[in-house]
Write an enzyme that holds these catalytic residues in place. Structure first.
Site, mmCIF file in Angstrom:
data_model
loop_
_atom_site.group_PDB
_atom_site.id
_atom_site.type_symbol
_atom_site.label_atom_id
_atom_site.label_comp_id
_atom_site.label_asym_id
_atom_site.label_seq_id
_atom_site.Cartn_x
_atom_site.Cartn_y
_atom_site.Cartn_z
ATOM 1 C CG ASP A 18 -1.776 -1.253 1.276
ATOM 2 O OD1 ASP A 18 -2.317 -1.660 0.244
ATOM 3 O OD2 ASP A 18 -1.856 -1.855 2.367
ATOM 4 C CE LYS A 76 3.441 -2.041 -4.597
ATOM 5 N NZ LYS A 76 2.937 -1.923 -3.233
ATOM 6 N N GLY A 109 -4.013 -3.998 -3.849
ATOM 7 C CA GLY A 109 -4.969 -2.918 -4.093
ATOM 8 C C GLY A 109 -4.232 -1.752 -4.712
ATOM 9 C CG HIS A 110 -2.145 -1.575 -7.746
ATOM 10 N ND1 HIS A 110 -1.665 -2.388 -8.733
ATOM 11 C CD2 HIS A 110 -1.331 -1.748 -6.692
ATOM 12 C CE1 HIS A 110 -0.602 -3.031 -8.290
ATOM 13 N NE2 HIS A 110 -0.390 -2.667 -7.052
ATOM 14 C CD GLN A 128 0.764 -8.733 -2.472
ATOM 15 O OE1 GLN A 128 1.516 -9.407 -3.136
ATOM 16 N NE2 GLN A 128 -0.498 -8.553 -2.815
HETATM 17 P P1 IMP Z 1 -2.628 -12.740 1.727
HETATM 18 O O1 IMP Z 1 -1.712 -12.138 0.711
HETATM 19 O O2 IMP Z 1 -4.080 -12.472 1.461
HETATM 20 O O3 IMP Z 1 -2.337 -14.179 1.979
HETATM 21 O O4 IMP Z 1 -2.335 -12.008 3.118
HETATM 22 C C1 IMP Z 1 -1.091 -12.139 3.814
HETATM 23 C C2 IMP Z 1 -0.691 -10.827 4.473
HETATM 24 O O5 IMP Z 1 -0.341 -9.899 3.465
HETATM 25 C C3 IMP Z 1 -1.816 -10.181 5.277
HETATM 26 O O6 IMP Z 1 -1.238 -9.475 6.375
HETATM 27 C C4 IMP Z 1 -2.417 -9.188 4.296
HETATM 28 O O7 IMP Z 1 -3.060 -8.121 4.947
HETATM 29 C C5 IMP Z 1 -1.152 -8.720 3.585
HETATM 30 N N1 IMP Z 1 -1.391 -8.219 2.236
HETATM 31 C C6 IMP Z 1 -1.663 -8.939 1.133
HETATM 32 N N2 IMP Z 1 -1.785 -8.125 0.069
HETATM 33 C C7 IMP Z 1 -1.554 -6.888 0.496
HETATM 34 C C8 IMP Z 1 -1.484 -5.599 -0.149
HETATM 35 O O8 IMP Z 1 -1.632 -5.461 -1.379
HETATM 36 N N3 IMP Z 1 -1.242 -4.546 0.657
HETATM 37 C C9 IMP Z 1 -1.016 -4.676 1.983
HETATM 38 N N4 IMP Z 1 -1.041 -5.837 2.621
HETATM 39 C C10 IMP Z 1 -1.300 -6.938 1.888
#
Ligand code: IMP
Length: 443
Positions: free
Chosen positions: A26, A29, A53-54, A239
């Site tokens: 977040d 980017k 999330g973009h 991420q």
């Molecule tokens: P998962 O990717 O859904 O398996 O989540 C694993 C961890 O990564 C959790 O703490 C999510 O909140 C975090 N996470 C996954 N995608 C994002 C992102 O795009 N932004 C911020 N945190 C993320």
């Protein structure tokens, strides 16, 4: 005499760039990908799935994407979802529909790897079950982890290319689905589980496949052809590097390689083609989900943490969850900048800090009474680290109209310079608002 091979890729020396988050995701980017897109021919996502999330703001229009590359908003670019990404087909189609409804054409400009792995409803149920027990990661609930787990264990995995072969898919699902039913029933905590019907799942996914088919291709070959033609590639990491499966704050990470280390495996493009790596940070830190966060501000509803959260609209794009907020952590960012091989830093959301009277930066950790400059990427150790802060005066004026470095108040310039000093990297870009114009190229 043997004939010589096709022109070596070095000859054209295409300038590949990667935009990578150096925190827990977040870092805004998407805005940078949007800005840099014009200088490139391809925009490639190589990791993650619809957990990202973009948000991209164009004047009064806001686009929120979770699976498609942010480059899709520019139809002259080829947007690529490479093999390292995991795909939930309904989400893929939904995002295309949303864009088309907004008048943005999606056709040949979107390529999807036949090697990418597919997320099924049983992946989400599997994740719901593991997440409802102790040791939860706090995931986005999008089936990401279980799908990557199947990719690695191989026997129950389905790839995008498999969706295009109806007989193969049906056979495969007739093996996989009963297995998953047994597994889910054994761990069910919601009363008896209604088993999934393999043929119904297959029919549903064949329906998606018909609509996805025009985009499916071998994206590795596509990118290699592009490199040979001297085309320029922008890699868009999903991420942040602190969520990287190998190098992040394990186990509180995502299931893919979110640092540029993932580019080679996740797209098939060798690392030597990368000429510019932009490490992206927020001017403060956020994290969603569980796991250690040394600089977190836990100062209640009237505290600075809540003020920054509200000002920065720090709520998850994918899940809507309030993000945890804290001060900039130079120990963590120094580690991820080195891990990413960052050439320069982009500082995003600097304007948000205009609301705080004094700013803290974590410069060191203390663990068992001993100071350390190195980041322990191990949750147990990290949980025991106490941040050592230095404080700097805030600027307390609106900076969102600044367009060059000299427009910024001295305190904001000092803050930028301090981050640069602590990370030992130049700050190339500073963002002071969501709009494209609200960007300062530091020169
Ligand atoms: P998962 O990717 O859904 O398996 O989540 C694993 C961890 O990564 C959790 O703490 C999510 O909140 C975090 N996470 C996954 N995608 C994002 C992102 O795009 N932004 C911020 N945190 C993320």
């Amino acid at each position: 005499m043997p004939t010589s091979p096709p022109a070596a890729t070095e000859k054209a020396a295409p300038a590949c760039t990667c935009v990578v988050g150096l925190q827990w995701g977040d870092e805004a980017k998407g805005k940078l990908v949007d800005l840099l897109g014009d200088e490139h021919d391809f925009v490639v996502r190589y990791n993650g799935g619809a957990n990202a999330g973009h948000t991209i703001v164009w004047g009064d229009r806001t686009f929120k994407l979770s699976l498609l590359p942010a480059g899709i908003l520019k139809p002259h670019l080829k947007s690529v979802i490479a093999n390292g990404v995991v795909i939930y087909p309904p989400r893929f189609l939904e995002e295309i529909q949303q864009l088309e409804a907004a008048g943005i054409a999606v056709g040949d400009n979107l390529a999807l790897s036949d090697h990418a792995h597919v997320i099924f409803p049983y992946h989400m149920e599997e994740e719901r079950l593991t997440e409802s027990n102790s040791g939860a990661i706090g995931t986005t609930g999008r089936g990401i982890g279980p799908c990557y787990a199947d990719k690695v264990t191989r026997v129950h995995a389905v790839r995008v290319g498999d969706l295009l072969n109806a007989d193969y898919l049906r056979d495969r699902l007739r093996t996989v689905v009963p297995w998953k039913n047994k597994l889910l029933a054994a761990f069910s905590n919601n009363g008896p589980l209604k088993p999934l019907d393999a043929d119904k799942v297959c029919d549903e996914y064949l329906g998606y496949a018909a609509r996805i088919r025009p985009h499916v291709t071998d994206t590795t070959m596509l990118l290699h052809r592009g490199l040979r033609e001297g085309k320029r590639i922008l890699f868009e990491a999903a991420q942040g590097s602190l969520l990287d499966i190998d190098h992040g704050t394990y186990p509180y990470v995502t299931s893919s390689s979110s640092s540029p280390a993932g580019i080679w495996t996740g797209s098939g493009v060798p690392a030597r083609h990368l000429k510019r790596i932009i490490g992206v940070v927020k001017a403060y830190s956020t994290r969603v989900g569980n796991g250690p966060f040394p600089t977190e501000l836990n100062d209640g509803a009237d505290g600075l943490g809540e003020l920054i959260r509200k000002t920065g609209r720090e709520y998850g794009t994918v899940t809507g969850r309030p993000r945890r907020v804290g001060w900039f952590d130079a120990v963590a960012a120094r580690y991820t900048a080195a891990l990413a091989g960052a050439d320069e830093i982009a500082i995003m959301l600097l304007d948000v800090l205009s609301v705080v009277p004094e700013i803290s930066i974590c410069t060191e950790y203390e663990i068992d009474g001993v100071r350390r400059l190195e980041f322990p990427a191990d949750s147990y150790q990290l949980n025991r680290c106490r941040p050592i802060f230095e404080t700097m005066p805030g600027w307390n004026v609106d900076i969102s109209k600044a367009r060059k470095r000299s427009d910024l108040p001295a305190a904001a310039r000092r803050y930028i310079d301090r981050i640069s000093e602590l990370l030992d990297l130049a700050v190339g870009i500073v963002s002071i608002g969501p709009d494209r114009e609200q960007t300062i190229m530091m020169g």
